[in-house]
Design an enzyme around this catalytic site. Sequence first.
Site, PDB file in Angstrom:
ATOM      1  N   PRO A  10       9.828   0.123  44.005  1.00  0.00           N
ATOM      2  CA  PRO A  10       9.435  -0.392  42.691  1.00  0.00           C
ATOM      3  C   PRO A  10      10.579  -1.017  41.907  1.00  0.00           C
ATOM      4  CG  PRO A  10       9.467   2.010  42.712  1.00  0.00           C
ATOM      5  CD  PRO A  10       9.592   1.563  44.135  1.00  0.00           C
ATOM      6  N   ASN A  11      10.222  -2.085  41.232  1.00  0.00           N
ATOM      7  CA  ASN A  11      11.098  -2.820  40.303  1.00  0.00           C
ATOM      8  C   ASN A  11      12.186  -3.642  40.982  1.00  0.00           C
ATOM      9  OD1 ASN A  11       9.801  -1.841  37.871  1.00  0.00           O
ATOM     10  ND2 ASN A  11      10.667   0.147  38.406  1.00  0.00           N
ATOM     11  N   ARG A  18      17.006  -7.764  36.204  1.00  0.00           N
ATOM     12  CA  ARG A  18      16.913  -6.342  35.836  1.00  0.00           C
ATOM     13  C   ARG A  18      18.309  -5.724  35.704  1.00  0.00           C
ATOM     14  NH1 ARG A  18      15.269  -1.492  40.002  1.00  0.00           N
ATOM     15  NH2 ARG A  18      15.298   0.177  38.467  1.00  0.00           N
ATOM     16  N   TYR A  23      22.833  -3.630  38.602  1.00  0.00           N
ATOM     17  CA  TYR A  23      22.310  -4.052  39.908  1.00  0.00           C
ATOM     18  C   TYR A  23      22.832  -5.404  40.386  1.00  0.00           C
ATOM     19  CZ  TYR A  23      19.128  -0.171  39.046  1.00  0.00           C
ATOM     20  OH  TYR A  23      18.620   1.073  38.794  1.00  0.00           O
ATOM     21  N   ASN A  74      15.389   0.748  50.629  1.00  0.00           N
ATOM     22  CA  ASN A  74      15.744   1.026  49.231  1.00  0.00           C
ATOM     23  C   ASN A  74      14.444   1.394  48.539  1.00  0.00           C
ATOM     24  OD1 ASN A  74      16.555   1.242  46.621  1.00  0.00           O
ATOM     25  ND2 ASN A  74      17.606  -0.735  46.518  1.00  0.00           N
ATOM     26  N   ALA A  77      13.156   4.068  42.591  1.00  0.00           N
ATOM     27  CA  ALA A  77      12.981   5.369  41.939  1.00  0.00           C
ATOM     28  C   ALA A  77      12.217   6.367  42.814  1.00  0.00           C
ATOM     29  CB  ALA A  77      12.271   5.191  40.601  1.00  0.00           C
ATOM     30  N   HIS A  80      13.939   9.383  44.433  1.00  0.00           N
ATOM     31  CA  HIS A  80      14.194  10.646  43.728  1.00  0.00           C
ATOM     32  C   HIS A  80      12.933  11.482  43.528  1.00  0.00           C
ATOM     33  CE1 HIS A  80      17.780   8.328  43.034  1.00  0.00           C
ATOM     34  NE2 HIS A  80      17.143   7.462  42.273  1.00  0.00           N
ATOM     35  N   ASP A  87       7.971  12.701  54.091  1.00  0.00           N
ATOM     36  CA  ASP A  87       7.026  13.128  55.134  1.00  0.00           C
ATOM     37  C   ASP A  87       6.729  11.989  56.119  1.00  0.00           C
ATOM     38  OD1 ASP A  87       6.821  15.667  54.106  1.00  0.00           O
ATOM     39  OD2 ASP A  87       4.806  15.403  53.265  1.00  0.00           O
ATOM     40  N   GLU A  98      19.260   4.507  54.436  1.00  0.00           N
ATOM     41  CA  GLU A  98      18.971   4.475  52.992  1.00  0.00           C
ATOM     42  C   GLU A  98      20.007   3.601  52.285  1.00  0.00           C
ATOM     43  OE1 GLU A  98      19.012   8.380  51.241  1.00  0.00           O
ATOM     44  OE2 GLU A  98      18.905   7.594  49.189  1.00  0.00           O
ATOM     45  N   HIS A 100      21.217   1.750  48.461  1.00  0.00           N
ATOM     46  CA  HIS A 100      21.112   1.523  47.012  1.00  0.00           C
ATOM     47  C   HIS A 100      22.151   0.503  46.585  1.00  0.00           C
ATOM     48  CE1 HIS A 100      18.373   4.870  46.660  1.00  0.00           C
ATOM     49  NE2 HIS A 100      19.199   5.557  47.432  1.00  0.00           N
ATOM     50  N   SER A 102      23.282   0.369  43.397  1.00  0.00           N
ATOM     51  CA  SER A 102      24.177   1.065  42.478  1.00  0.00           C
ATOM     52  C   SER A 102      24.679   2.367  43.115  1.00  0.00           C
ATOM     53  CB  SER A 102      23.443   1.375  41.166  1.00  0.00           C
ATOM     54  OG  SER A 102      22.359   2.259  41.406  1.00  0.00           O
ATOM     55  N   ARG A 107      25.641   7.968  38.078  1.00  0.00           N
ATOM     56  CA  ARG A 107      24.671   7.685  37.024  1.00  0.00           C
ATOM     57  C   ARG A 107      24.035   8.994  36.517  1.00  0.00           C
ATOM     58  NH1 ARG A 107      20.920   2.943  39.022  1.00  0.00           N
ATOM     59  NH2 ARG A 107      20.267   3.136  36.834  1.00  0.00           N
ATOM     60  N   ARG A 111      19.309  11.020  39.411  1.00  0.00           N
ATOM     61  CA  ARG A 111      19.459  10.073  40.531  1.00  0.00           C
ATOM     62  C   ARG A 111      20.310  10.644  41.657  1.00  0.00           C
ATOM     63  NH1 ARG A 111      17.299   5.251  38.401  1.00  0.00           N
ATOM     64  NH2 ARG A 111      17.603   5.173  36.170  1.00  0.00           N
TER      65      ARG A 111
HETATM   66  C1  DQA Z   1      18.291   1.972  43.117  1.00  0.00           C
HETATM   67  C2  DQA Z   1      18.714   3.244  42.375  1.00  0.00           C
HETATM   68  C3  DQA Z   1      17.509   4.003  41.874  1.00  0.00           C
HETATM   69  O1  DQA Z   1      17.925   5.164  41.169  1.00  0.00           O
HETATM   70  C4  DQA Z   1      16.700   3.131  40.925  1.00  0.00           C
HETATM   71  O2  DQA Z   1      15.540   3.822  40.506  1.00  0.00           O
HETATM   72  C5  DQA Z   1      16.358   1.821  41.513  1.00  0.00           C
HETATM   73  C6  DQA Z   1      17.401   1.100  42.256  1.00  0.00           C
HETATM   74  C7  DQA Z   1      19.498   1.132  43.551  1.00  0.00           C
HETATM   75  O3  DQA Z   1      19.332   0.282  44.429  1.00  0.00           O
HETATM   76  O4  DQA Z   1      20.599   1.291  43.008  1.00  0.00           O
HETATM   77  O5  DQA Z   1      15.273   1.293  41.317  1.00  0.00           O
HETATM   78  O6  DQA Z   1      17.588   2.350  44.284  1.00  0.00           O
END
Ligand code: DQA
Length: 148
Positions: A10-11, A18, A23, A74, A77, A80, A87, A98, A100, A102, A107, A111
């Site tokens: 998401p996002n 953003r 980011y 990635n 959110a 977390h 699963d 995995e 990220h 950031s 942070r 997170r």
């Molecule tokens: C993120 C870090 C997450 O905590 C956050 O919710 C994101 C982006 C990152 O790529 O740094 O949406 O996954």
Amino acid sequence: MKAVHCLNGPNLNLLGSREPELYGSATLDSIAADLAAVCAARGIVLHFRQSNHEGDLVDWVQDAGRKGEPIILNAGAYTHTSIALQDAIRAAKAKVIEVHLSNVHAREDFRRHSYISPVAQGVILGFGALSYRLALDACIALAMASES
Ligand code: DQA
């Protein structure tokens, strides 16, 4: 390795505009183009996807796992919060790196916990868009090591 999946939660469709101080300025399209160029040069098919919906990510993890194809994930959110994604990775025996943008450990406390990390092969974080490229390099190196 014939194919690799890069799944985004998401996002992440908003990257570029953003919170660029967290980011960076790269858009998700530019990250996809960067990975696509590396994959094309190596004859690897790249499945690059983004969804704001947890179930889509679960479906895509299941699909990649069924095919035995590695995943750069990635989960945003959902990292977390999502027991469902953990699963799915376990059930599909999916090979996940995995990622990220950031440094989530620098942070907010919430997170610092990841449901993905315990079932991931490894974690790359804090390098902005470069995190994705490093993850792809790791995927390729791991695949070459297991094929030789
Ligand atoms: C993120 C870090 C997450 O905590 C956050 O919710 C994101 C982006 C990152 O790529 O740094 O949406 O996954």
